[in-house]
Design an enzyme around this catalytic site. Structure first.
Site, mmCIF file in Angstrom:
data_model
loop_
_atom_site.group_PDB
_atom_site.id
_atom_site.type_symbol
_atom_site.label_atom_id
_atom_site.label_comp_id
_atom_site.label_asym_id
_atom_site.label_seq_id
_atom_site.Cartn_x
_atom_site.Cartn_y
_atom_site.Cartn_z
ATOM 1 N N GLY A 1 0.494 -15.983 6.046
ATOM 2 C CA GLY A 1 0.218 -16.939 4.921
ATOM 3 C C GLY A 1 -0.302 -18.383 5.151
ATOM 4 O O GLY A 1 0.051 -19.284 4.841
ATOM 5 N N ASN B 1 -3.786 -7.541 5.055
ATOM 6 C CA ASN B 1 -2.810 -7.706 3.948
ATOM 7 C C ASN B 1 -1.523 -7.098 4.919
ATOM 8 O O ASN B 1 -1.280 -6.126 5.438
ATOM 9 C CB ASN B 1 -2.993 -6.456 2.826
ATOM 10 C CG ASN B 1 -1.726 -6.248 2.044
ATOM 11 O OD1 ASN B 1 -0.671 -6.610 2.240
ATOM 12 N ND2 ASN B 1 -2.193 -5.445 0.793
ATOM 13 N N ASN C 1 5.636 -16.539 7.531
ATOM 14 C CA ASN C 1 5.556 -17.335 6.524
ATOM 15 C C ASN C 1 5.177 -16.930 5.186
ATOM 16 O O ASN C 1 5.516 -17.361 4.035
ATOM 17 C CB ASN C 1 4.857 -18.593 7.101
ATOM 18 C CG ASN C 1 4.511 -19.473 5.772
ATOM 19 O OD1 ASN C 1 5.376 -20.406 5.235
ATOM 20 N ND2 ASN C 1 3.167 -19.371 5.325
ATOM 21 N N SER D 1 14.494 -18.519 1.818
ATOM 22 C CA SER D 1 14.816 -19.520 0.984
ATOM 23 C C SER D 1 16.364 -19.947 0.745
ATOM 24 O O SER D 1 17.173 -19.140 0.882
ATOM 25 C CB SER D 1 14.265 -19.139 -0.427
ATOM 26 O OG SER D 1 14.486 -19.999 -1.657
ATOM 27 N N TYR E 1 13.844 -11.831 -6.268
ATOM 28 C CA TYR E 1 13.414 -12.689 -5.117
ATOM 29 C C TYR E 1 14.454 -13.104 -4.414
ATOM 30 O O TYR E 1 14.301 -13.132 -2.973
ATOM 31 C CB TYR E 1 12.606 -13.986 -5.967
ATOM 32 C CG TYR E 1 12.266 -14.882 -5.027
ATOM 33 C CD1 TYR E 1 10.996 -14.863 -4.219
ATOM 34 C CD2 TYR E 1 13.147 -16.210 -4.835
ATOM 35 C CE1 TYR E 1 10.756 -15.971 -3.118
ATOM 36 C CE2 TYR E 1 12.681 -17.204 -3.813
ATOM 37 C CZ TYR E 1 11.485 -16.999 -3.237
ATOM 38 O OH TYR E 1 11.075 -18.005 -2.184
ATOM 39 N N THR F 1 17.337 -11.769 -3.692
ATOM 40 C CA THR F 1 17.775 -10.856 -2.916
ATOM 41 C C THR F 1 16.795 -10.256 -1.726
ATOM 42 O O THR F 1 17.070 -10.125 -0.662
ATOM 43 C CB THR F 1 17.900 -9.376 -3.882
ATOM 44 O OG1 THR F 1 18.769 -9.469 -4.714
ATOM 45 C CG2 THR F 1 18.141 -8.196 -3.024
ATOM 46 N N THR F 2 15.299 -10.509 -1.843
ATOM 47 C CA THR F 2 14.614 -10.169 -0.664
ATOM 48 C C THR F 2 14.787 -11.241 0.279
ATOM 49 O O THR F 2 14.794 -10.997 1.299
ATOM 50 C CB THR F 2 13.061 -10.184 -1.139
ATOM 51 O OG1 THR F 2 12.643 -11.338 -1.896
ATOM 52 C CG2 THR F 2 12.808 -9.025 -2.265
ATOM 53 N N LYS F 3 14.885 -12.553 -0.191
ATOM 54 C CA LYS F 3 15.084 -13.581 0.723
ATOM 55 C C LYS F 3 16.570 -13.685 1.480
ATOM 56 O O LYS F 3 16.442 -13.902 2.688
ATOM 57 C CB LYS F 3 14.882 -14.915 0.168
ATOM 58 C CG LYS F 3 13.468 -15.447 -0.337
ATOM 59 C CD LYS F 3 12.618 -15.268 0.727
ATOM 60 C CE LYS F 3 11.135 -15.857 0.419
ATOM 61 N NZ LYS F 3 10.500 -15.727 1.459
ATOM 62 N N ILE G 1 9.607 -27.189 -2.255
ATOM 63 C CA ILE G 1 8.640 -27.874 -1.255
ATOM 64 C C ILE G 1 7.317 -28.277 -2.214
ATOM 65 O O ILE G 1 6.987 -27.190 -3.238
ATOM 66 C CB ILE G 1 8.356 -26.945 -0.244
ATOM 67 C CG1 ILE G 1 9.412 -26.539 0.710
ATOM 68 C CG2 ILE G 1 7.029 -27.501 0.792
ATOM 69 C CD1 ILE G 1 10.130 -27.828 1.316
#
Length: 254
Positions: A14, A63, A90, A143, A158, A160-162, A191
């Site tokens: 990223g 990707n 990132n 996060s 989101y 849950t993934t973090k 941010i």
């Protein structure tokens, strides 16, 4: 400056984004050779130019959810710089807040693929190299939403993934610590980015947002880059499996 980074090879995913480009610039400033991975060559090229010395940067369009593209990126890294000392996972994506029961499969698959599978693929690709080198650093960007949920901001998948990124960080730290590999995680709050810039242009909205933080400001990409630099440095040589919250104090009050 952080100690022990000069000459290290750092891979940043990223890297063309707002935070990724600043992390890249910071690591280059600290003396790292930096490999910038992302999906947009124009943005990667700009980030590489901002980082400075061309011979110490490499841009790779890939990707990260695709194993073949990840392996190709790491092969190019080895070909150019002979190793991988640092991986900064990132790259990530977030959806517009929506009630969980209204989410479609494709929306949550995108979150899982980028935030979790991408992190898995990159980490899997570099660990054998780091094991052979008898050391390395992995820094994952999670996060504060991986730690807590915010009322009226429905981001269940989101978050849950973090949260998964946090547990993955700890598991890798324990499993590969005996090989000299450190794995740590940064959990930012809001941010400054193109997503929130419109709010910051509205003086009333800006004041309301800033007032939620004890330090009375939103975070800057530099705040995350500084945390990455520390975790990769010799100053953190006995730090692994940790979660560093960089949030202006917001989770301390809630």
């Amino acid at each position: 400056m952080a100690g022990g980074l000069k000459g290290k090879v750092a891979v940043v995913t990223g890297a063309g984004g707002g935070v990724g480009s600043v992390i890249t610039k910071r690591l280059a400033f600290e003396g790292c050779k930096v490999v910038l991975i992302g999906r947009n060559m124009d943005r990667l090229a700009k980030a590489a130019a901002d980082a400075g010395d061309k011979k110490n940067t490499l841009t790779v369009v890939a990707n990260i959810t695709k194993e073949a593209e990840v392996l190709s990126a790491i092969e190019q890294t080895i070909s150019s710089f002979d190793g991988v000392d640092i991986l900064v996972n990132n790259a990530g994506t977030i959806n517009d807040p929506v009630a969980f029961h209204e989410m479609t499969d494709d929306k949550w698959n995108e979150l899982v693929d980028t935030n979790l599978v991408g992190t898995f693929q990159m980490t899997k690709a570099v660990i054998p190299i780091m094991m052979k080198q008898k050391g390395g650093n992995i820094v994952n960007i999670s996060s504060v939403l991986g730690i807590r949920s915010i009322p009226n901001v429905p981001l269940a998948v989101y978050g849950t993934t973090k949260a998964g990124v946090i547990m993955f960080t700890k598991s890798i730290a324990v499993e590969y610590g005996p090989h000299g590999i450190r794995s740590n995680c940064i959990c930012p709050s809001t941010i400054r980015s193109s997503l929130i810039e419109p709010y910051l242009q509205d003086e009333n909205a800006k004041k309301l947002l800033e007032a939620t933080f004890p330090l009375r400001r939103v975070g800057e990409p530099d705040d995350i880059a500084g945390a990455v630099s520390y975790l990769c440095s010799d100053d953190a040589k006995w730090v692994t499996g940790t979660v560093l919250v960089v949030d202006g104090g917001v989770t301390a009050k809630q």
